[in-house]
Design a protein around this motif. Sequence first.
Motif, mmCIF file in Angstrom:
data_model
loop_
_atom_site.group_PDB
_atom_site.id
_atom_site.type_symbol
_atom_site.label_atom_id
_atom_site.label_comp_id
_atom_site.label_asym_id
_atom_site.label_seq_id
_atom_site.Cartn_x
_atom_site.Cartn_y
_atom_site.Cartn_z
ATOM 1 N N ASN A 10 39.138 37.445 0.513
ATOM 2 C CA ASN A 10 39.274 36.940 1.877
ATOM 3 C C ASN A 10 38.410 37.737 2.834
ATOM 4 O O ASN A 10 37.630 38.587 2.438
ATOM 5 C CB ASN A 10 40.752 36.979 2.300
ATOM 6 C CG ASN A 10 41.336 38.379 2.162
ATOM 7 O OD1 ASN A 10 40.656 39.353 2.446
ATOM 8 N ND2 ASN A 10 42.581 38.470 1.713
ATOM 9 N N THR A 11 38.580 37.470 4.109
ATOM 10 C CA THR A 11 37.708 38.095 5.101
ATOM 11 C C THR A 11 38.077 39.531 5.398
ATOM 12 O O THR A 11 37.331 40.232 6.064
ATOM 13 C CB THR A 11 37.765 37.293 6.413
ATOM 14 O OG1 THR A 11 39.130 37.207 6.829
ATOM 15 C CG2 THR A 11 37.202 35.912 6.216
ATOM 16 N N ALA A 160 33.927 32.963 -7.739
ATOM 17 C CA ALA A 160 33.762 32.473 -6.367
ATOM 18 C C ALA A 160 34.566 31.201 -6.129
ATOM 19 O O ALA A 160 35.138 31.002 -5.056
ATOM 20 C CB ALA A 160 32.283 32.231 -6.085
ATOM 21 N N TYR A 164 37.524 30.883 -3.299
ATOM 22 C CA TYR A 164 37.449 29.912 -2.203
ATOM 23 C C TYR A 164 38.616 28.931 -2.260
ATOM 24 O O TYR A 164 39.284 28.673 -1.243
ATOM 25 C CB TYR A 164 36.130 29.161 -2.269
ATOM 26 C CG TYR A 164 36.019 28.013 -1.285
ATOM 27 C CD1 TYR A 164 35.796 28.239 0.067
ATOM 28 C CD2 TYR A 164 36.166 26.696 -1.720
ATOM 29 C CE1 TYR A 164 35.708 27.189 0.962
ATOM 30 C CE2 TYR A 164 36.090 25.640 -0.831
ATOM 31 C CZ TYR A 164 35.855 25.896 0.516
ATOM 32 O OH TYR A 164 35.781 24.847 1.394
ATOM 33 N N THR A 167 41.941 30.338 -1.105
ATOM 34 C CA THR A 167 42.127 30.373 0.357
ATOM 35 C C THR A 167 42.374 28.982 0.925
ATOM 36 O O THR A 167 42.973 28.847 1.992
ATOM 37 C CB THR A 167 40.885 30.972 1.050
ATOM 38 O OG1 THR A 167 39.769 30.109 0.840
ATOM 39 C CG2 THR A 167 40.576 32.357 0.525
ATOM 40 N N VAL A 202 31.605 21.513 1.259
ATOM 41 C CA VAL A 202 32.401 22.690 0.899
ATOM 42 C C VAL A 202 31.476 23.901 0.827
ATOM 43 O O VAL A 202 30.237 23.782 0.831
ATOM 44 C CB VAL A 202 33.118 22.495 -0.457
ATOM 45 C CG1 VAL A 202 34.081 21.336 -0.399
ATOM 46 C CG2 VAL A 202 32.114 22.290 -1.581
ATOM 47 N N ALA A 203 32.080 25.089 0.748
ATOM 48 C CA ALA A 203 31.293 26.325 0.711
ATOM 49 C C ALA A 203 30.391 26.325 -0.517
ATOM 50 O O ALA A 203 30.888 26.216 -1.645
ATOM 51 C CB ALA A 203 32.223 27.532 0.690
ATOM 52 N N GLN A 205 28.969 28.640 -2.060
ATOM 53 C CA GLN A 205 29.044 29.769 -2.972
ATOM 54 C C GLN A 205 29.975 29.517 -4.152
ATOM 55 O O GLN A 205 30.037 30.321 -5.077
ATOM 56 C CB GLN A 205 29.487 31.043 -2.250
ATOM 57 C CG GLN A 205 30.935 31.063 -1.780
ATOM 58 C CD GLN A 205 31.039 30.692 -0.324
ATOM 59 O OE1 GLN A 205 30.164 29.999 0.215
ATOM 60 N NE2 GLN A 205 32.099 31.145 0.342
ATOM 61 N N ILE A 206 30.724 28.391 -4.157
ATOM 62 C CA ILE A 206 31.564 28.100 -5.318
ATOM 63 C C ILE A 206 30.716 27.680 -6.512
ATOM 64 O O ILE A 206 31.193 27.700 -7.644
ATOM 65 C CB ILE A 206 32.608 27.010 -5.011
ATOM 66 C CG1 ILE A 206 31.940 25.649 -4.802
ATOM 67 C CG2 ILE A 206 33.450 27.397 -3.823
ATOM 68 C CD1 ILE A 206 32.933 24.506 -4.695
ATOM 69 N N CYS A 777 38.874 27.161 6.456
ATOM 70 C CA CYS A 777 38.766 28.390 5.667
ATOM 71 C C CYS A 777 40.067 28.854 5.030
ATOM 72 O O CYS A 777 40.061 29.314 3.888
ATOM 73 C CB CYS A 777 38.232 29.538 6.536
ATOM 74 S SG CYS A 777 36.649 29.204 7.319
#
Length: 785
Positions: A10-11, A160, A164, A167, A202-203, A205-206, A777
């Motif tokens: 997470n962040t 990854a 993701y 979250t 979607v992100a 990086q997955i 997110c």
Amino acid sequence: ADRKRVLMGNTNEAHYQHLEADTFEDVELEGSRNYDCVMVFDQGSGEKDWRAPADGKQIQYEYLEILPAADIENRKRLFPQHGADFARSRAKERDFYKNERTLVIKALTAKQLQVKHIRAMTKEFETDKNLKFYYVGIPEAVGRGFAHQIGYELQLDPDAAVAYLHTMDEALAKATRSDADDCVGCSLDQWQNMYIKFCKHVAPQIFKPHDILSDFDEKAGYEDSLFRIRDRLALLDEIVSSDVEQGGCGIYVPFLAAKDHCIVDFFPLHTLEHLNDILSKLFSARSLTYKILSLPLEEVRTYFGEYIAIYFAYLEYMTLWFIPITIIGLVIQCMQLAEGVVLVEGVQYFAIFVMAWSLAFPFLWKRKEWRLARQWGTLRFDLTERARPEFFGEWRRSNVTGKMEEYFPHAVRNTRRMITFSLVATFLIALFGAVMGVIFLRVWVSTSDVENGTYYISIANALVIMVFNNIYGIFAEKLNSWENYRTETEYENNLIIKVFVFRFINSYASLYYIAFFRRWETDARLACSAEDCMHELGAQLGTIFITQLTVSNAIELGSLFLARCLKGRGGVSYFTADEKELVWNQYSSEVYERTFDDYCEILVSFGYATLFVIAFPLAPFAAFVGLIVEARIDGYKLCKLTRRPFPRQADDVGTWQLAMEVMAWSVLATNMAIICFSAEDFDFPFNVSDTYFEETLTAIVLFAVLFVLVHLLSYCVAQTPRSISQHMLRQDHLEEAVHEIGDEVQRFLSGIKMRQLKRWPQGWTQDEVARYLVATCFRNQDEYK
């Protein structure tokens, strides 16, 4: 290569992991790779008049539909198309080709592809060859957009993706990260080799990251690419050749080149560092000694695509599979030489082993196919395969989905099939006549005093077989294209059916005559004893088999070298630092279209090695050596003598699986018939006075035992493995979850009003920020807190 980093967790805490490439680990590319393909144009003649046909539709190409109306009107003004008075409106071919080249480049750039003239070819060189060369590339952003449009599948990065989706409150990701024991098998290992359709909402990086190779993409701010080189090649080919209705340019180069268009060619460029790595793994000292049975399948798959990789996997698997019967065959051959006879005691048990071995091979290979399809992400290939550019039909709405699709009437195709099979039957009748001619010639030679005449006839027979195979292959391919199949898989499967029957008859007819009919000739001069017939069968088989192995491989390589010499084009190596020579040598090379002939070659060798193994036990050894040599020859041909083909996917060997099963049952029937009927004293002792009844009983018992064993093996082995079924269900679930998340994120972002965007980020209230974070997110409340 630069170390790759992927944001994990997470962040609150950033975790970084070094990602290793699946293959080509030790290979570093020198410099950038801004372009992946080359398009070649004909400059036309400055003396020859270009004459448009009276029917303007003949030159209304698809790519014109995506150009501005002003360009089309200007084209009509410069080059009238509808029965204009050419005496007053003349145009030189060079002028028309130049204008058309400009329009093609505009069509490519309209799809945001990068096009650049190759200045290294020099004006003098291009003038001499009367050609123009252009680089074509695809930016990362365009690739992502088109991948989303066509549903291109990409591999998930397990860590990854789990981070993701956790979250975003996805159930499987939460179960994977949970410490509870309520989910059996919910581990990170279950996320390996997951391929889903790319979703741009979607992100990114997955998905598994790859090196950025283009200077343009690096300047655009991308740190990682989602695409390997072979992915970019596949997307480029799809954009250029797909119909305009499907979002492509409608530029199918082979069709246009055949219609006297200014486009001459379009081909992908080799990656020399990767190419050299494959060659080193095929021809290094280690690869030619203790690793000679292992092929660089992952490298071939990453470079050429799964369609070619599955062929090399089949070749490798068959080579390993030949080891046991090769060893036993050598022992039996030594026994025959020691005793001076073919029908030695125990050879019938070797034949039974070969029968069981042949029947088991297709089923065990199917298990291997499942594992490779899972590893390579092609389990759903049959559902995602797109239409061939050569396929033509009428665009209409589907009565299933309501979407526009290209349709060709089944009734028309079936009518063409009937005509095709009538012509094939006529060809088979002609083949039967040729086979009978060879048999009569062999009989004449055997009754005359021609020294070594039988061996000369055997060599001539081998050459006639190869000539007939090549002639019929061209004939069958033309008919198959006329039948107009939608996908490459459908096209090849129907071509296999047409060719397999012909090649089977052509390759083995004379051998079946010696094995089953020669002994029963009424003419005493032609008849032979069981031992003599087996001896002649072994000599004939050995001569034909070894001749074909030698001559076919020599022709395969020699034809490629000869083609270059006759064309007077290019050098013989891609490994040069000179850009002009590099492009020209690849353009000059022959095109590798499909693995069809290669599969045919190894299937025919399989038949020679197993159908008449009693007469020539050395045949499995010859096939074993031939397969090793074939793998190296095909690798050398692909890497050094032909162009790089556009990568294609495949989940199995297609109808070759059925062809191999038919061949296996033929091995059973042929060897059982030799044991029970053609060879003397090979019956199993049932203490029955009637010899014919004992022979028949032996055949029935053998067939029944092997039939039961094969169906037991099929039931236990050939079914879809449970792990594969679970993997496919998991893959479908993750794809649905990712796309659902992407759609919801997109809907939320689309609902943000412009005045809110203008206040971002300082002017947003805490509630607005909270809603944004939850929607895009942190759906998982624990992560959000």
